[in-house]
Design a protein around this motif. Structure first.
Motif, PDB file in Angstrom:
ATOM      1  N   VAL A  37       0.860  -1.196   0.000  1.00  0.00           N
ATOM      2  CA  VAL A  37       0.000   0.000   0.000  1.00  0.00           C
ATOM      3  C   VAL A  37       0.896   1.247   0.000  1.00  0.00           C
ATOM      4  N   ASP A  38       1.933   1.248   0.831  1.00  0.00           N
ATOM      5  CA  ASP A  38       2.828   2.414   0.926  1.00  0.00           C
ATOM      6  C   ASP A  38       3.567   2.644  -0.392  1.00  0.00           C
ATOM      7  N   ALA A  39       4.088   1.543  -0.955  1.00  0.00           N
ATOM      8  CA  ALA A  39       4.863   1.684  -2.206  1.00  0.00           C
ATOM      9  C   ALA A  39       3.958   2.182  -3.335  1.00  0.00           C
ATOM     10  N   LEU A  40       2.721   1.692  -3.370  1.00  0.00           N
ATOM     11  CA  LEU A  40       1.803   2.137  -4.430  1.00  0.00           C
ATOM     12  C   LEU A  40       1.454   3.614  -4.232  1.00  0.00           C
ATOM     13  N   ARG A  41       1.243   4.009  -2.971  1.00  0.00           N
ATOM     14  CA  ARG A  41       0.898   5.412  -2.734  1.00  0.00           C
ATOM     15  C   ARG A  41       2.053   6.317  -3.165  1.00  0.00           C
ATOM     16  N   SER A  42       3.280   5.868  -2.889  1.00  0.00           N
ATOM     17  CA  SER A  42       4.378   6.775  -3.241  1.00  0.00           C
ATOM     18  C   SER A  42       4.585   6.812  -4.759  1.00  0.00           C
ATOM     19  N   MET A  43       4.271   5.727  -5.472  1.00  0.00           N
ATOM     20  CA  MET A  43       4.404   5.759  -6.946  1.00  0.00           C
ATOM     21  C   MET A  43       3.264   6.550  -7.592  1.00  0.00           C
ATOM     22  N   LEU A  44       2.033   6.354  -7.097  1.00  0.00           N
ATOM     23  CA  LEU A  44       0.869   6.893  -7.805  1.00  0.00           C
ATOM     24  C   LEU A  44       0.344   8.211  -7.232  1.00  0.00           C
ATOM     25  N   GLY A  45       0.652   8.438  -5.971  1.00  0.00           N
ATOM     26  CA  GLY A  45       0.145   9.654  -5.344  1.00  0.00           C
ATOM     27  C   GLY A  45      -1.269   9.507  -4.820  1.00  0.00           C
ATOM     28  N   ILE A  46      -1.857   8.323  -4.935  1.00  0.00           N
ATOM     29  CA  ILE A  46      -3.162   8.092  -4.296  1.00  0.00           C
ATOM     30  C   ILE A  46      -3.139   6.724  -3.619  1.00  0.00           C
ATOM     31  N   ALA A  47      -4.079   6.533  -2.704  1.00  0.00           N
ATOM     32  CA  ALA A  47      -4.093   5.282  -1.944  1.00  0.00           C
ATOM     33  C   ALA A  47      -4.897   4.214  -2.669  1.00  0.00           C
ATOM     34  N   ALA A  48      -4.364   3.004  -2.650  1.00  0.00           N
ATOM     35  CA  ALA A  48      -5.103   1.868  -3.199  1.00  0.00           C
ATOM     36  C   ALA A  48      -5.325   0.868  -2.075  1.00  0.00           C
ATOM     37  N   LYS A  49      -6.443   0.157  -2.173  1.00  0.00           N
ATOM     38  CA  LYS A  49      -6.644  -0.935  -1.225  1.00  0.00           C
ATOM     39  C   LYS A  49      -5.956  -2.164  -1.846  1.00  0.00           C
ATOM     40  N   VAL A  50      -5.130  -2.821  -1.061  1.00  0.00           N
ATOM     41  CA  VAL A  50      -4.433  -3.988  -1.619  1.00  0.00           C
ATOM     42  C   VAL A  50      -5.026  -5.255  -1.017  1.00  0.00           C
ATOM     43  N   LYS A  51      -5.299  -6.220  -1.871  1.00  0.00           N
ATOM     44  CA  LYS A  51      -5.808  -7.502  -1.366  1.00  0.00           C
ATOM     45  C   LYS A  51      -4.848  -8.583  -1.842  1.00  0.00           C
ATOM     46  N   LEU A  52      -4.107  -9.168  -0.909  1.00  0.00           N
ATOM     47  CA  LEU A  52      -3.213 -10.262  -1.296  1.00  0.00           C
ATOM     48  C   LEU A  52      -4.030 -11.551  -1.364  1.00  0.00           C
ATOM     49  N   VAL A  53      -3.917 -12.249  -2.476  1.00  0.00           N
ATOM     50  CA  VAL A  53      -4.710 -13.471  -2.644  1.00  0.00           C
ATOM     51  C   VAL A  53      -3.771 -14.666  -2.835  1.00  0.00           C
ATOM     52  N   ALA A  54      -4.328 -15.861  -2.704  1.00  0.00           N
ATOM     53  CA  ALA A  54      -3.513 -17.084  -2.755  1.00  0.00           C
ATOM     54  C   ALA A  54      -2.847 -17.246  -4.122  1.00  0.00           C
ATOM     55  N   PRO A  55      -1.681 -17.897  -4.169  1.00  0.00           N
ATOM     56  CA  PRO A  55      -1.051 -18.157  -5.463  1.00  0.00           C
ATOM     57  C   PRO A  55      -2.035 -18.857  -6.390  1.00  0.00           C
ATOM     58  N   LYS A  56      -1.985 -18.510  -7.652  1.00  0.00           N
ATOM     59  CA  LYS A  56      -2.794 -19.142  -8.722  1.00  0.00           C
ATOM     60  C   LYS A  56      -4.279 -18.824  -8.665  1.00  0.00           C
ATOM     61  N   SER A  57      -4.683 -17.836  -7.836  1.00  0.00           N
ATOM     62  CA  SER A  57      -6.129 -17.599  -7.790  1.00  0.00           C
ATOM     63  C   SER A  57      -6.584 -16.586  -8.840  1.00  0.00           C
ATOM     64  N   ILE A  58      -5.649 -15.885  -9.474  1.00  0.00           N
ATOM     65  CA  ILE A  58      -6.061 -14.979 -10.572  1.00  0.00           C
ATOM     66  C   ILE A  58      -5.915 -15.746 -11.891  1.00  0.00           C
ATOM     67  N   THR A  59      -6.981 -15.719 -12.683  1.00  0.00           N
ATOM     68  CA  THR A  59      -6.985 -16.504 -13.919  1.00  0.00           C
ATOM     69  C   THR A  59      -5.791 -16.151 -14.793  1.00  0.00           C
ATOM     70  N   ARG A  60      -5.070 -17.170 -15.262  1.00  0.00           N
ATOM     71  CA  ARG A  60      -3.898 -16.960 -16.122  1.00  0.00           C
ATOM     72  C   ARG A  60      -4.329 -16.628 -17.543  1.00  0.00           C
ATOM     73  N   SER A  61      -3.516 -15.789 -18.207  1.00  0.00           N
ATOM     74  CA  SER A  61      -3.888 -15.450 -19.570  1.00  0.00           C
ATOM     75  C   SER A  61      -3.021 -16.218 -20.552  1.00  0.00           C
ATOM     76  N   GLU A  62      -3.666 -16.647 -21.635  1.00  0.00           N
ATOM     77  CA  GLU A  62      -2.898 -17.321 -22.685  1.00  0.00           C
ATOM     78  C   GLU A  62      -2.638 -16.358 -23.831  1.00  0.00           C
ATOM     79  N   GLY A  63      -3.336 -15.219 -23.817  1.00  0.00           N
ATOM     80  CA  GLY A  63      -3.101 -14.178 -24.813  1.00  0.00           C
ATOM     81  C   GLY A  63      -2.794 -12.911 -24.068  1.00  0.00           C
ATOM     82  N   LYS A  64      -3.533 -11.829 -24.392  1.00  0.00           N
ATOM     83  CA  LYS A  64      -3.316 -10.573 -23.676  1.00  0.00           C
ATOM     84  C   LYS A  64      -3.993 -10.680 -22.307  1.00  0.00           C
ATOM     85  N   ALA A  65      -3.280 -10.277 -21.258  1.00  0.00           N
ATOM     86  CA  ALA A  65      -3.831 -10.387 -19.909  1.00  0.00           C
ATOM     87  C   ALA A  65      -4.894  -9.318 -19.671  1.00  0.00           C
TER      88      ALA A  65
END
Ligand code: DLL
Length: 432
Positions: A395-423
């Motif tokens: 959250v801190d690193a994103l705020r310092s890069m972007l200048g706004i706050a983001a909510k970060v949600k860490l999720v389990a490995p492999k839970s975001i669908t993998r892309s075979e083309g453009k993600a």
């Protein structure tokens, strides 16, 4: 076999190159004037005739062509040759509205494949190589473009298309693929699978030619380390034939634009004003010798910088930086400009894999901004307190890069669908 390092063209001194461009431009403007009534009308509205365009210096007088024009003219309105002379179409994925359909004559296919052949040669390809083409085949240009280029170089071509990861790995190992062509997100997925299956010592890859979507330097290093290869960027868009408009050489500091076929300009995306070399702005292409779909001053929406600094590879063609995002996929969140590539940079720097999704919504008139990030197996096996502190660091690193706050949600490995083309990186619910 023809040598697809086209030395006399790729290392041509600037003045000669301009001469060649001027000649081709005059011919091309005449061709469009005579054969593409849609664009002729745009020229007439601006009071420009082919006689006004004598050289590249006159380019600014021509009207821009935009994606909206392509949609207006769908499907045949920008075709510059009789249908009988066309041998192929390709098309964009067109998630919103009408697709863009691009036509090709045999001449167009040939010069496109030449461009892709140059890219393969610049990545070290020779007729000794086995090229695994894991870009999608079909309407998408990735598969067909690299496939054609690989044939021209004389490589053994594995026309895998995207997906079916088990089969990809089987052919990669059994047939000894040496060059992998696919999107960087699919390359990362393949690298992950190779690592999990413990088969790194069975692969013979030496190079990868990855493009069609944005990817950071950190992601490049990650893929290079995991696969033990050099990873080269390649750029293009359906409207300008497909991949191969620009490609990286051994220096890996930007992509040489095939300037004998394309003139590149950088413009201010808001005013349309042409900007001097070295400025950051929107990339605009004029295709110099495409017959069936001859675009003049096409606005790509890709934001980048051009450079004519001499390159150690000897090529003289101008280099474009990695696109720093698209002017049309830049997110405006709570009034701040956010590019997905900035988020990817932060994630990679913090040791996360490039598996993430950005979810933007609007609740009670305020933008919500969430970044879902997959943990590495190491973080995942940590205590809850450690995971919470990793989340806070992000959250801190994103705020310092972007200048706004983001909510970060860490999720389990492999839970975001993998892309075979453009993600699919961004889900902007404000637009739904
Ligand atoms: O993506 C053509 C391609 C195929 C390029 C295979 C490279 C490799 P389109 O589907 O029409 O064509 O999408 C074009 O993709 O305007 C950029 O925004 C983006 N893009 C393409 N290459 C890169 C790259 C193909 N190397 C759109 N880096 C373009 C970042 C890229 N973005």
């Amino acid at each position: 076999m023809q040598n697809y390092y086209q030395r006399e063209i790729e290392t041509m001194p600037y003045d000669e190159l301009r001469q060649l461009q001027n000649e081709r431009l005059r011919k091309q403007v005449q061709h469009v004037w005579e054969n593409v009534p849609y664009y002729r009308e745009k020229m007439e509205k601006k009071g420009v005739t082919p006689a006004d365009i004598q050289s590249v210096d006159d380019l600014y007088k021509l009207p821009f062509l935009s994606k909206a024009d392509l949609r207006d003219a769908y499907p045949h309105g920008l075709r510059g040759m009789p249908l009988n002379d066309c041998v192929r179409i390709h098309s964009t994925s067109g998630t919103t509205g009408k697709r863009v359909v691009a036509f090709y004559t045999q001449h167009d296919v040939d010069l496109w494949e030449d461009c892709c052949a140059r890219a393969i040669v610049a990545a070290g390809g020779t007729e000794e190589d086995v090229v695994q083409v894991a870009y999608g085949y079909g309407l998408f240009t990735g598969g067909a473009g690299l496939h054609g280029g690989s044939h021209k170089v004389g490589c053994l071509t594995l026309p895998m298309s995207s997906g079916n990861t088990e089969r990809q790995l089987q052919f990669m190992t059994d047939l000894g693929a040496t060059i992998l062509c696919c999107t960087p997100s699919y390359a990362a997925y393949l690298a992950e699978s190779i690592h999990e299956q413990g088969i790194r010592d069975q692969i013979q890859l030496k190079a990868g030619i990855f493009g069609a979507e944005a990817w950071s330097e950190d992601m490049r290093h990650d893929i290079e380390n995991k696969l033990g290869i050099k990873a080269y960027d390649i750029y293009g868009l359906t409207e300008t034939s497909g991949p191969g408009v620009a490609f990286e050489c051994s220096e890996q500091t930007g992509m040489h634009i095939n300037e004998d076929h394309f003139i590149a300009e950088i413009i201010d995306p808001d005013t349309g004003e042409v900007l001097p070399e070295g400025s950051k702005g929107e990339l605009v292409f004029t295709a110099l010798d495409k017959e069936a779909f001859p675009l003049l001053r096409y606005r790509t929406h890709d934001i980048c910088v051009l450079s004519r600094k001499p390159c150690s590879c000897g090529r003289t063609h101008v280099k474009m930086s990695k696109p720093m995002g698209r002017s049309d996929d830049m997110l405006i969140i709570r009034g701040v400009n956010v590019f997905p590539s900035q988020i990817e940079t932060v994630l990679m720097q913090q040791g996360y894999p490039a598996n993430y999704q950005i979810i933007v919504d609007r609740v009670n008139n305020t933008d919500t901004f969430e970044v879902m990030v997959e943990m590495t197996p190491e973080i995942f096996s940590d205590s809850l307190a450690k995971i919470a502190s990793a989340e806070k660091a992000l959250v801190d690193a994103l705020r310092s890069m972007l200048g706004i706050a983001a909510k970060v949600k860490l999720v389990a490995p492999k839970s975001i669908t993998r892309s075979e083309g453009k993600a699919v990186r961004v889900i902007d619910k404000r637009k739904i």
